[in-house]
Design a protein around this motif. Structure first.
Motif, PDB file in Angstrom:
ATOM      1  N   THR A  61       0.833  -1.210   0.000  1.00  0.00           N
ATOM      2  CA  THR A  61       0.000   0.000   0.000  1.00  0.00           C
ATOM      3  C   THR A  61       0.860   1.251   0.000  1.00  0.00           C
ATOM      4  O   THR A  61       0.591   2.203  -0.755  1.00  0.00           O
ATOM      5  N   ILE A  62       1.894   1.252   0.823  1.00  0.00           N
ATOM      6  CA  ILE A  62       2.786   2.419   0.888  1.00  0.00           C
ATOM      7  C   ILE A  62       3.464   2.669  -0.447  1.00  0.00           C
ATOM      8  O   ILE A  62       3.504   3.800  -0.944  1.00  0.00           O
ATOM      9  N   VAL A  63       4.003   1.618  -1.057  1.00  0.00           N
ATOM     10  CA  VAL A  63       4.673   1.767  -2.353  1.00  0.00           C
ATOM     11  C   VAL A  63       3.697   2.290  -3.402  1.00  0.00           C
ATOM     12  O   VAL A  63       4.020   3.212  -4.171  1.00  0.00           O
ATOM     13  N   SER A  64       2.484   1.731  -3.432  1.00  0.00           N
ATOM     14  CA  SER A  64       1.477   2.149  -4.416  1.00  0.00           C
ATOM     15  C   SER A  64       1.080   3.607  -4.227  1.00  0.00           C
ATOM     16  O   SER A  64       0.953   4.363  -5.197  1.00  0.00           O
ATOM     17  N   LEU A  65       0.875   4.014  -2.972  1.00  0.00           N
ATOM     18  CA  LEU A  65       0.483   5.400  -2.697  1.00  0.00           C
ATOM     19  C   LEU A  65       1.558   6.382  -3.126  1.00  0.00           C
ATOM     20  O   LEU A  65       1.273   7.416  -3.739  1.00  0.00           O
ATOM     21  N   VAL A  66       2.816   6.070  -2.800  1.00  0.00           N
ATOM     22  CA  VAL A  66       3.917   6.985  -3.136  1.00  0.00           C
ATOM     23  C   VAL A  66       4.081   7.095  -4.647  1.00  0.00           C
ATOM     24  O   VAL A  66       4.346   8.181  -5.180  1.00  0.00           O
ATOM     25  N   VAL A  67       3.900   5.984  -5.351  1.00  0.00           N
ATOM     26  CA  VAL A  67       4.050   5.995  -6.815  1.00  0.00           C
ATOM     27  C   VAL A  67       2.917   6.764  -7.485  1.00  0.00           C
ATOM     28  O   VAL A  67       3.134   7.531  -8.438  1.00  0.00           O
ATOM     29  N   ARG A  68       1.683   6.636  -6.947  1.00  0.00           N
ATOM     30  CA  ARG A  68       0.507   7.172  -7.626  1.00  0.00           C
ATOM     31  C   ARG A  68       0.100   8.568  -7.173  1.00  0.00           C
ATOM     32  O   ARG A  68      -0.507   9.311  -7.942  1.00  0.00           O
ATOM     33  N   ASP A  69       0.398   8.950  -5.940  1.00  0.00           N
ATOM     34  CA  ASP A  69      -0.104  10.216  -5.396  1.00  0.00           C
ATOM     35  C   ASP A  69       0.950  11.317  -5.519  1.00  0.00           C
ATOM     36  O   ASP A  69       2.008  11.246  -4.885  1.00  0.00           O
ATOM     37  N   PRO A  70       0.673  12.381  -6.306  1.00  0.00           N
ATOM     38  CA  PRO A  70       1.652  13.480  -6.461  1.00  0.00           C
ATOM     39  C   PRO A  70       1.963  14.194  -5.151  1.00  0.00           C
ATOM     40  O   PRO A  70       3.058  14.759  -5.002  1.00  0.00           O
ATOM     41  N   GLU A 116      -0.666  12.993   5.946  1.00  0.00           N
ATOM     42  CA  GLU A 116      -0.654  13.025   4.480  1.00  0.00           C
ATOM     43  C   GLU A 116      -0.948  11.649   3.894  1.00  0.00           C
ATOM     44  O   GLU A 116      -1.657  11.527   2.892  1.00  0.00           O
ATOM     45  N   VAL A 117      -0.411  10.607   4.515  1.00  0.00           N
ATOM     46  CA  VAL A 117      -0.656   9.252   4.030  1.00  0.00           C
ATOM     47  C   VAL A 117      -2.121   8.869   4.247  1.00  0.00           C
ATOM     48  O   VAL A 117      -2.752   8.255   3.381  1.00  0.00           O
ATOM     49  N   ARG A 118      -2.674   9.230   5.409  1.00  0.00           N
ATOM     50  CA  ARG A 118      -4.090   8.927   5.671  1.00  0.00           C
ATOM     51  C   ARG A 118      -4.992   9.615   4.647  1.00  0.00           C
ATOM     52  O   ARG A 118      -5.957   9.029   4.163  1.00  0.00           O
ATOM     53  N   ASN A 119      -4.663  10.851   4.299  1.00  0.00           N
ATOM     54  CA  ASN A 119      -5.434  11.554   3.270  1.00  0.00           C
ATOM     55  C   ASN A 119      -5.318  10.859   1.925  1.00  0.00           C
ATOM     56  O   ASN A 119      -6.300  10.762   1.174  1.00  0.00           O
ATOM     57  N   SER A 120      -4.137  10.387   1.610  1.00  0.00           N
ATOM     58  CA  SER A 120      -3.923   9.680   0.348  1.00  0.00           C
ATOM     59  C   SER A 120      -4.719   8.380   0.314  1.00  0.00           C
ATOM     60  O   SER A 120      -5.292   8.022  -0.720  1.00  0.00           O
ATOM     61  N   VAL A 121      -4.772   7.682   1.456  1.00  0.00           N
ATOM     62  CA  VAL A 121      -5.552   6.441   1.537  1.00  0.00           C
ATOM     63  C   VAL A 121      -7.033   6.743   1.346  1.00  0.00           C
ATOM     64  O   VAL A 121      -7.740   6.025   0.625  1.00  0.00           O
ATOM     65  N   ARG A 122      -7.512   7.828   1.970  1.00  0.00           N
ATOM     66  CA  ARG A 122      -8.930   8.194   1.826  1.00  0.00           C
ATOM     67  C   ARG A 122      -9.261   8.513   0.375  1.00  0.00           C
ATOM     68  O   ARG A 122     -10.317   8.128  -0.139  1.00  0.00           O
ATOM     69  N   LYS A 123      -8.356   9.237  -0.303  1.00  0.00           N
ATOM     70  CA  LYS A 123      -8.588   9.555  -1.715  1.00  0.00           C
ATOM     71  C   LYS A 123      -8.620   8.293  -2.574  1.00  0.00           C
ATOM     72  O   LYS A 123      -9.428   8.172  -3.491  1.00  0.00           O
ATOM     73  N   LEU A 124      -7.740   7.340  -2.247  1.00  0.00           N
ATOM     74  CA  LEU A 124      -7.707   6.078  -2.986  1.00  0.00           C
ATOM     75  C   LEU A 124      -8.995   5.296  -2.784  1.00  0.00           C
ATOM     76  O   LEU A 124      -9.564   4.759  -3.746  1.00  0.00           O
ATOM     77  N   VAL A 125      -9.477   5.250  -1.535  1.00  0.00           N
ATOM     78  CA  VAL A 125     -10.727   4.537  -1.240  1.00  0.00           C
ATOM     79  C   VAL A 125     -11.897   5.213  -1.938  1.00  0.00           C
ATOM     80  O   VAL A 125     -12.781   4.546  -2.498  1.00  0.00           O
ATOM     81  N   LYS A 126     -11.901   6.558  -1.936  1.00  0.00           N
ATOM     82  CA  LYS A 126     -12.988   7.295  -2.576  1.00  0.00           C
ATOM     83  C   LYS A 126     -13.013   7.028  -4.079  1.00  0.00           C
ATOM     84  O   LYS A 126     -14.083   6.812  -4.668  1.00  0.00           O
ATOM     85  N   ARG A 127     -11.818   7.029  -4.705  1.00  0.00           N
ATOM     86  CA  ARG A 127     -11.751   6.737  -6.138  1.00  0.00           C
ATOM     87  C   ARG A 127     -12.232   5.327  -6.445  1.00  0.00           C
ATOM     88  O   ARG A 127     -12.917   5.078  -7.441  1.00  0.00           O
ATOM     89  N   SER A 128     -11.893   4.383  -5.550  1.00  0.00           N
ATOM     90  CA  SER A 128     -12.326   2.991  -5.739  1.00  0.00           C
ATOM     91  C   SER A 128     -13.836   2.870  -5.653  1.00  0.00           C
ATOM     92  O   SER A 128     -14.461   2.138  -6.430  1.00  0.00           O
ATOM     93  N   ASN A 129     -14.454   3.602  -4.710  1.00  0.00           N
ATOM     94  CA  ASN A 129     -15.914   3.575  -4.571  1.00  0.00           C
ATOM     95  C   ASN A 129     -16.595   4.164  -5.793  1.00  0.00           C
ATOM     96  O   ASN A 129     -17.602   3.632  -6.283  1.00  0.00           O
TER      97      ASN A 129
END
Length: 316
Positions: free
Chosen positions: A44-53, A295-308
């Motif tokens: 999850t950490i690797v994916s977030l860092v790669v995908r989130d500007p 910042e990571v928690r916000n990135s996770v929330r954005k990822l979950v929102k996009r998935s929904n």
């Protein structure tokens, strides 16, 4: 006849952690749970860092590299360990040396990365205005490459030295992985020089990495004590204390394992230490270093929102 017996040995038996069936089942479940958490958390950490500007900063680049190393570090040892809970865990001599090589490569890289991340935090806290200049992208890449170079060089030294030893009829490695000390104990020649060399080289690297990491945090703490805001001090101290727990856990177990003498008692203790830095520490790293980060928690929330949103669109 002696030379024939030496060439006849082509595999080892990894003895595992325990012979008690009930404890084997419990440890299998425990290790499997932590391994899955390790892979999911670090991936999850690797994916977030790669995908989130918003996570394209030096500290997250280093964290992504640490997470990548943690996944590989556990995967080199944990699957083979879990097999040993229920089956005779044999491994070829070449496979054993290969596992040893990658185990020490990744372990050494993690130690260097922890020191680099300590330096990164020192620059961020003590020299915030110069942070982007000092910890530029090219500098971060060079530091990561230096950690891989150090790891590969150190591990090649251990692996080549061990592979040159003659192994006779004793096949039982008193460990759940092919580490340098228990494998060397199977050699049918005097290994005192080898043991001393391993202790000196491993000890030197561990002490240097640990000392540099601690030096960074000493400067951080000294700087923080000058801050008048109690809220600012408590925030930085909270972060530093969490990081230092992992630093002590990783380097403490590593130094106890490779600086101490090789004996039957020490090998049993080494198994416990190995569980800590191959199973526990890689699982805790993403939790302490990143998942507690705003910042990571916000990135996770954005990822979950996009998935929904994607799920809703696909449902239509």
């Amino acid at each position: 006849m002696e030379e024939f017996n030496r060439t006849l040995l082509n595999d080892f038996i990894l003895m595992g952690i325990t012979d008690h069936p009930w404890l084997q089942k419990f440890l299998f479940s425990f290790v499997l749970l932590f391994y899955l958490l390790d892979i999911c958390g670090n991936l999850t950490i690797v994916s977030l860092v790669v995908r989130d500007p918003s996570l394209q900063s030096p500290i997250y680049f280093l964290l992504a590299n640490l997470s990548f190393v943690d996944m590989l570090f556990s995967s080199v040892t944990v699957p083979k360990m879990m097999v040993g809970f229920f089956l005779e865990n044999t491994i070829s001599v070449k496979g054993c040396i290969t596992q040893m090589f990658f185990f020490h490569v990744l372990g050494c890289i993690e130690g260097v990365l922890l020191a680099v991340m300590g330096y990164d935090r020192y620059v961020a806290v003590c020299h915030p205005l110069q942070y982007i200049i000092i910890m530029g992208r090219s500098t971060c890449i060079q530091l990561v490459l230096a950690s891989w170079f150090t790891g590969v060089t150190y591990s090649l030294f251990n692996s080549i030295m061990t592979s040159q030893l003659p192994f006779c009829n004793n096949r039982k490695v008193k460990h759940f992985l092919c580490d340098v000390k228990p494998v060397m104990k199977l050699a049918c020649k005097d290994i005192h020089v080898n043991e001393l060399t391993v202790a000196l080289v491993s000890g030197f690297l561990s002490i240097i990495d640990f000392s540099l990491t601690m030096l960074s945090y000493v400067y951080i703490i000294t700087h923080v004590l000058k801050i008048r805001s109690s809220e600012g001090r408590s925030k930085i101290f909270s972060t530093c204390s969490s990081h230092l727990i992992l630093v002590f856990l990783f380097f403490g177990t590593a130094m106890c394992t490779y600086l101490g003498p090789t004996s039957e008692t020490s090998l049993e203790k080494d198994k416990i230490a190995a569980i800590l830095f191959t199973v526990i520490t890689p699982t805790l790293n993403p939790i302490i270093y990143t998942l507690r980060n705003k910042e990571v928690r916000n990135s996770v929330r954005k990822l979950v929102k996009r998935s929904n949103i994607l799920r809703i669109l696909l449902a239509k």
